[in-house]
Design a protein around this motif. Structure first.
Motif, PDB file in Angstrom:
ATOM      1  N   PHE A   1      21.584 -10.422  41.784  1.00 51.01           N
ATOM      2  CA  PHE A   1      22.591  -9.638  40.832  1.00 51.01           C
ATOM      3  C   PHE A   1      23.872  -9.055  41.773  1.00 51.01           C
ATOM      4  O   PHE A   1      23.984  -9.006  42.866  1.00 51.01           O
ATOM      5  CB  PHE A   1      21.864  -8.350  40.433  1.00 51.01           C
ATOM      6  N   GLY A   2      24.744  -9.130  40.607  1.00 47.40           N
ATOM      7  CA  GLY A   2      26.296  -8.523  41.224  1.00 47.40           C
ATOM      8  C   GLY A   2      27.113  -9.540  41.712  1.00 47.40           C
ATOM      9  O   GLY A   2      28.187  -9.388  42.333  1.00 47.40           O
ATOM     10  N   ALA A   3      26.554 -10.714  41.808  1.00 46.34           N
ATOM     11  CA  ALA A   3      27.472 -11.976  42.239  1.00 46.34           C
ATOM     12  C   ALA A   3      27.361 -13.197  41.185  1.00 46.34           C
ATOM     13  O   ALA A   3      26.152 -13.142  40.490  1.00 46.34           O
ATOM     14  CB  ALA A   3      27.052 -12.560  43.496  1.00 46.34           C
ATOM     15  N   ASN A   4      28.301 -13.691  41.017  1.00 43.78           N
ATOM     16  CA  ASN A   4      28.509 -14.840  40.008  1.00 43.78           C
ATOM     17  C   ASN A   4      28.032 -16.176  40.636  1.00 43.78           C
ATOM     18  O   ASN A   4      29.004 -16.863  41.517  1.00 43.78           O
ATOM     19  CB  ASN A   4      29.961 -14.849  39.355  1.00 43.78           C
ATOM     20  N   HIS A   5      27.000 -16.868  40.286  1.00 45.30           N
ATOM     21  CA  HIS A   5      26.637 -18.214  40.800  1.00 45.30           C
ATOM     22  C   HIS A   5      26.715 -19.084  39.936  1.00 45.30           C
ATOM     23  O   HIS A   5      26.196 -20.253  40.055  1.00 45.30           O
ATOM     24  CB  HIS A   5      25.084 -18.162  41.201  1.00 45.30           C
ATOM     25  N   CYS A   6      27.407 -18.934  38.865  1.00 43.00           N
ATOM     26  CA  CYS A   6      27.761 -20.024  37.929  1.00 43.00           C
ATOM     27  C   CYS A   6      28.961 -21.058  38.414  1.00 43.00           C
ATOM     28  O   CYS A   6      30.053 -20.578  38.742  1.00 43.00           O
ATOM     29  CB  CYS A   6      28.047 -19.404  36.263  1.00 43.00           C
ATOM     30  N   ALA A   7      28.506 -22.351  38.445  1.00 41.43           N
ATOM     31  CA  ALA A   7      29.411 -23.147  39.201  1.00 41.43           C
ATOM     32  C   ALA A   7      30.487 -23.885  38.072  1.00 41.43           C
ATOM     33  O   ALA A   7      31.368 -24.367  38.318  1.00 41.43           O
ATOM     34  CB  ALA A   7      28.794 -24.294  39.890  1.00 41.43           C
ATOM     35  N   LEU A   8      29.765 -24.037  36.937  1.00 41.72           N
ATOM     36  CA  LEU A   8      30.767 -24.968  35.839  1.00 41.72           C
ATOM     37  C   LEU A   8      30.008 -24.632  34.558  1.00 41.72           C
ATOM     38  O   LEU A   8      28.720 -24.381  34.490  1.00 41.72           O
ATOM     39  CB  LEU A   8      30.399 -26.152  36.139  1.00 41.72           C
ATOM     40  N   THR A   9      30.828 -24.287  33.558  1.00 43.24           N
ATOM     41  CA  THR A   9      30.463 -24.324  32.450  1.00 43.24           C
ATOM     42  C   THR A   9      30.943 -25.175  31.327  1.00 43.24           C
ATOM     43  O   THR A   9      32.108 -25.653  31.537  1.00 43.24           O
ATOM     44  CB  THR A   9      30.896 -22.712  31.846  1.00 43.24           C
ATOM     45  N   ILE A  10      30.227 -25.904  30.365  1.00 45.15           N
ATOM     46  CA  ILE A  10      30.844 -26.938  29.666  1.00 45.15           C
ATOM     47  C   ILE A  10      30.445 -26.409  28.153  1.00 45.15           C
ATOM     48  O   ILE A  10      29.472 -25.870  27.692  1.00 45.15           O
ATOM     49  CB  ILE A  10      29.922 -28.218  29.706  1.00 45.15           C
ATOM     50  N   LEU A  11      31.835 -26.156  27.418  1.00 41.57           N
ATOM     51  CA  LEU A  11      32.056 -25.597  26.095  1.00 41.57           C
ATOM     52  C   LEU A  11      32.232 -26.429  24.976  1.00 41.57           C
ATOM     53  O   LEU A  11      33.259 -27.144  25.246  1.00 41.57           O
ATOM     54  CB  LEU A  11      33.000 -24.593  26.127  1.00 41.57           C
ATOM     55  N   ASN A  12      31.198 -26.781  24.229  1.00 40.83           N
ATOM     56  CA  ASN A  12      31.840 -27.919  23.261  1.00 40.83           C
ATOM     57  C   ASN A  12      32.202 -29.206  23.886  1.00 40.83           C
ATOM     58  O   ASN A  12      32.997 -29.680  23.318  1.00 40.83           O
ATOM     59  CB  ASN A  12      32.563 -27.334  21.969  1.00 40.83           C
ATOM     60  N   GLY A  13      31.447 -29.632  25.199  1.00 38.68           N
ATOM     61  CA  GLY A  13      31.916 -30.639  25.648  1.00 38.68           C
ATOM     62  C   GLY A  13      32.992 -30.557  26.533  1.00 38.68           C
ATOM     63  O   GLY A  13      33.381 -31.586  27.354  1.00 38.68           O
ATOM     64  N   VAL A  14      33.771 -29.500  26.556  1.00 33.52           N
ATOM     65  CA  VAL A  14      34.999 -29.382  27.573  1.00 33.52           C
ATOM     66  C   VAL A  14      34.640 -28.459  28.726  1.00 33.52           C
ATOM     67  O   VAL A  14      34.183 -27.236  28.680  1.00 33.52           O
ATOM     68  CB  VAL A  14      36.025 -28.376  26.821  1.00 33.52           C
ATOM     69  N   ALA A  15      34.771 -29.156  29.946  1.00 34.36           N
ATOM     70  CA  ALA A  15      34.106 -28.419  31.233  1.00 34.36           C
ATOM     71  C   ALA A  15      35.209 -27.302  31.551  1.00 34.36           C
ATOM     72  O   ALA A  15      36.537 -27.402  31.412  1.00 34.36           O
ATOM     73  CB  ALA A  15      34.379 -29.549  32.221  1.00 34.36           C
ATOM     74  N   HIS A  16      34.730 -26.164  31.936  1.00 29.50           N
ATOM     75  CA  HIS A  16      35.747 -25.054  32.159  1.00 29.50           C
ATOM     76  C   HIS A  16      36.363 -24.647  33.265  1.00 29.50           C
ATOM     77  O   HIS A  16      37.418 -24.388  33.202  1.00 29.50           O
ATOM     78  CB  HIS A  16      35.022 -23.962  31.645  1.00 29.50           C
ATOM     79  N   SER A  17      35.494 -25.026  34.330  1.00 26.91           N
ATOM     80  CA  SER A  17      36.100 -24.652  35.737  1.00 26.91           C
ATOM     81  C   SER A  17      35.568 -25.870  36.694  1.00 26.91           C
ATOM     82  O   SER A  17      34.460 -26.149  36.436  1.00 26.91           O
ATOM     83  CB  SER A  17      35.779 -23.316  36.193  1.00 26.91           C
ATOM     84  N   PRO A  18      36.382 -26.266  37.388  1.00 25.31           N
ATOM     85  CA  PRO A  18      35.793 -27.361  38.361  1.00 25.31           C
ATOM     86  C   PRO A  18      34.577 -27.080  39.139  1.00 25.31           C
ATOM     87  O   PRO A  18      34.539 -25.692  39.585  1.00 25.31           O
ATOM     88  CB  PRO A  18      36.932 -27.481  39.481  1.00 25.31           C
ATOM     89  N   PRO A  19      33.608 -28.039  39.383  1.00 19.97           N
ATOM     90  CA  PRO A  19      32.465 -27.559  40.106  1.00 19.97           C
ATOM     91  C   PRO A  19      32.889 -27.322  41.548  1.00 19.97           C
ATOM     92  O   PRO A  19      33.530 -27.825  42.031  1.00 19.97           O
ATOM     93  CB  PRO A  19      31.697 -28.981  39.980  1.00 19.97           C
ATOM     94  N   THR A  20      31.882 -26.270  41.914  1.00 20.63           N
ATOM     95  CA  THR A  20      32.262 -25.946  43.434  1.00 20.63           C
ATOM     96  C   THR A  20      31.328 -26.594  44.325  1.00 20.63           C
ATOM     97  O   THR A  20      31.493 -26.366  45.586  1.00 20.63           O
ATOM     98  CB  THR A  20      31.898 -24.381  43.345  1.00 20.63           C
ATOM     99  N   GLY A  21      29.990 -26.930  43.929  1.00 23.43           N
ATOM    100  CA  GLY A  21      29.144 -27.277  44.581  1.00 23.43           C
ATOM    101  C   GLY A  21      29.424 -28.933  45.169  1.00 23.43           C
ATOM    102  O   GLY A  21      30.115 -29.516  44.903  1.00 23.43           O
TER     103      GLY A  21
END
Ligand code: NIG
Ligand code: FE
Length: 425
Positions: free
Chosen positions: A405-425
């Protein structure tokens, strides 16, 4: 926004949440995440077209021919799940409420602050003074931040304007921001959030304005899909809330309500209107649980508000689940009681304070959130034909999403087929 063909491979755990059910998840089905290991997902034209093992996906004849057109994302063993469906947010406000924050720390309650002119009313001035582009930018910034935390669908309410002009301005700001964001936004008209200061003590007069002036215009101009009301002690009475439901129903808006945050309201009269969701649900009469369980109305818990208001009491999720009620989780993002954009944080609170299991929390934050917005036919699970809404988390086991909790481990989000942020992993 244009989506590109995407292929996600080497997914350590793919939480598909696939199911043949045609109703919201309840009871033991809340724990069924339908996990595939070493999996792949192919997305085309903003939709999920196939889900399978990485090996199978790479053997696909179409893919072999079109490999160059497809952006491949190697997930390197990370966890992929449906993008979160945050079914309760209030993103149209002009700034934080830091004075309220300090007053509460010093011992004042949410209701005491509201009675002294703080609370919801203190956000009104800012929204009334703000320009529409100014509000649009704030909403867009919130949507981007939500996406960074894995959210791909957001319900967004008005409710800090409380006049015809400022409520429509707020809804227009939501719609303008939605056009610039690749995810999906579901707008809700919450004119009945509080009685505005100029009508203090004359709440029936304000309810009439909401029902007879605002609601018809909102419906006619298609500014919102849902109507909401804050039915509680110090807000609108059950009788007033029923008037709001009735008017919304007449105008073809679907229904949802804030209920049982501060005190108990009997649910029966409202369930007759078949609302998509009743939210907060801290105080609910036990006798209402079987009726709620028989309905397709979702009980949406927003434990971020309990946390931020410093409450020790949380909604009794276990009793709801055991009674067969379909439950969802949402952030309730707002400047007064829950300034968080993080669904993983909300899931963590649901686990630690409400004793929901990590699997139940994921179902409540995805497919049941989609049911709470009546869009489960296209959101909330990873199945061919559904919208390509995915969240990649930089963890090996899905239980870690609620654990760290309290830290963001989301590496990438895809919204309606559009990648939101570059993968970090
Ligand atoms: O969901 N309960 C009513 N509405 C919000 C709080 C709004 C505010 O304090 O600004 C809620 O908690
Ligand atoms: Fe709320």
């Amino acid at each position: 926004m244009k989506s590109k063909p995407l292929l996600l491979t080497n997914i350590g755990q793919l939480l598909t949440l696939r199911s043949t059910a045609t109703s919201p998840r309840r009871g033991t089905s809340l724990s069924d995440l339908a996990i595939s290991e070493n999996a792949a997902v192919l997305c085309l034209g903003g939709k999920i077209v196939s889900v399978g093992s990485t090996k199978e996906a790479l053997r696909d004849p179409w893919l072999k021919k079109n490999r160059k057109k497809v952006t491949e994302i190697d997930c390197c063993g990370q966890v992929v799940l449906p993008g979160f469906v945050d079914s309760h947010t209030h993103p149209v406000f002009a700034g934080p409420r830091l004075v309220d924050f300090e007053k509460r720390i010093a011992g004042a309650s949410y209701e005491e602050i509201a009675e002294a002119g703080g609370g919801i009313r203190s956000s009104i001035d800012g929204v009334r003074r703000a320009s529409k582009p100014g509000l649009t930018n704030r909403v867009l910034a919130a949507l981007d931040d939500l996406a960074k935390h894995g959210t791909t669908t957001v319900e967004a309410k008005s409710g800090y304007g409380l006049s015809f002009e400022s409520e429509t301005k707020s809804l227009e700001a939501i719609l303008d921001a939605a056009k610039q964001w690749p995810g999906t936004v579901v707008p809700t008209f919450l004119g009945a959030h509080a009685v505005p200061p100029e009508l203090r003590g004359r709440s029936q007069e304000y309810v009439d304005i909401v029902c007879q002036q605002m609601m018809p215009a909102v419906a006619k101009r298609k500014l919102a899909r849902f109507a909401d009301v804050f039915c509680d002690r110090g807000a609108f009475s059950a009788d007033e809330a029923e008037q709001i439901f009735h008017a919304a129903d007449q105008h073809g808006l679907s229904l949802r309500a804030h209920m049982g945050q501060l005190g108990e309201t009997r649910l029966e009269p409202f369930l007759r209107y078949n609302p998509a969701s009743l939210d907060h649900m801290d105080y609910v009469n036990d006798a209402d649980l079987p009726t709620l369980a028989m309905s397709d109305t979702i009980a949406t818990f927003v434990p971020g508000a309990n946390y931020f208001l410093g409450l020790t009491r949380y909604p009794r999720a276990r009793q709801f689940i055991e009674a067969g009620v379909a439950v969802a989780l949402a952030t309730d993002y707002n400047p007064g009681s829950s300034p968080t954009l993080s669904m993983p944080m909300v899931m963590s609170l649901a686990c630690t304070h409400m004793k929901m299991s990590p699997a139940e929390a994921i179902t409540a934050a995805t497919i049941n959130g989609a049911w709470a917005l009546r869009i489960a036919d296209r959101k909330g699970s990873i199945e061919p034909g559904k919208d390509a809404d995915l969240a990649v988390f930089d963890v090996r086991d899905y239980r870690e999403i609620a654990y760290w909790f309290g830290a963001n481990h989301c590496a990438l989000t895809i919204l309606n087929g559009v990648a939101h942020s570059p993968p970090t992993g």
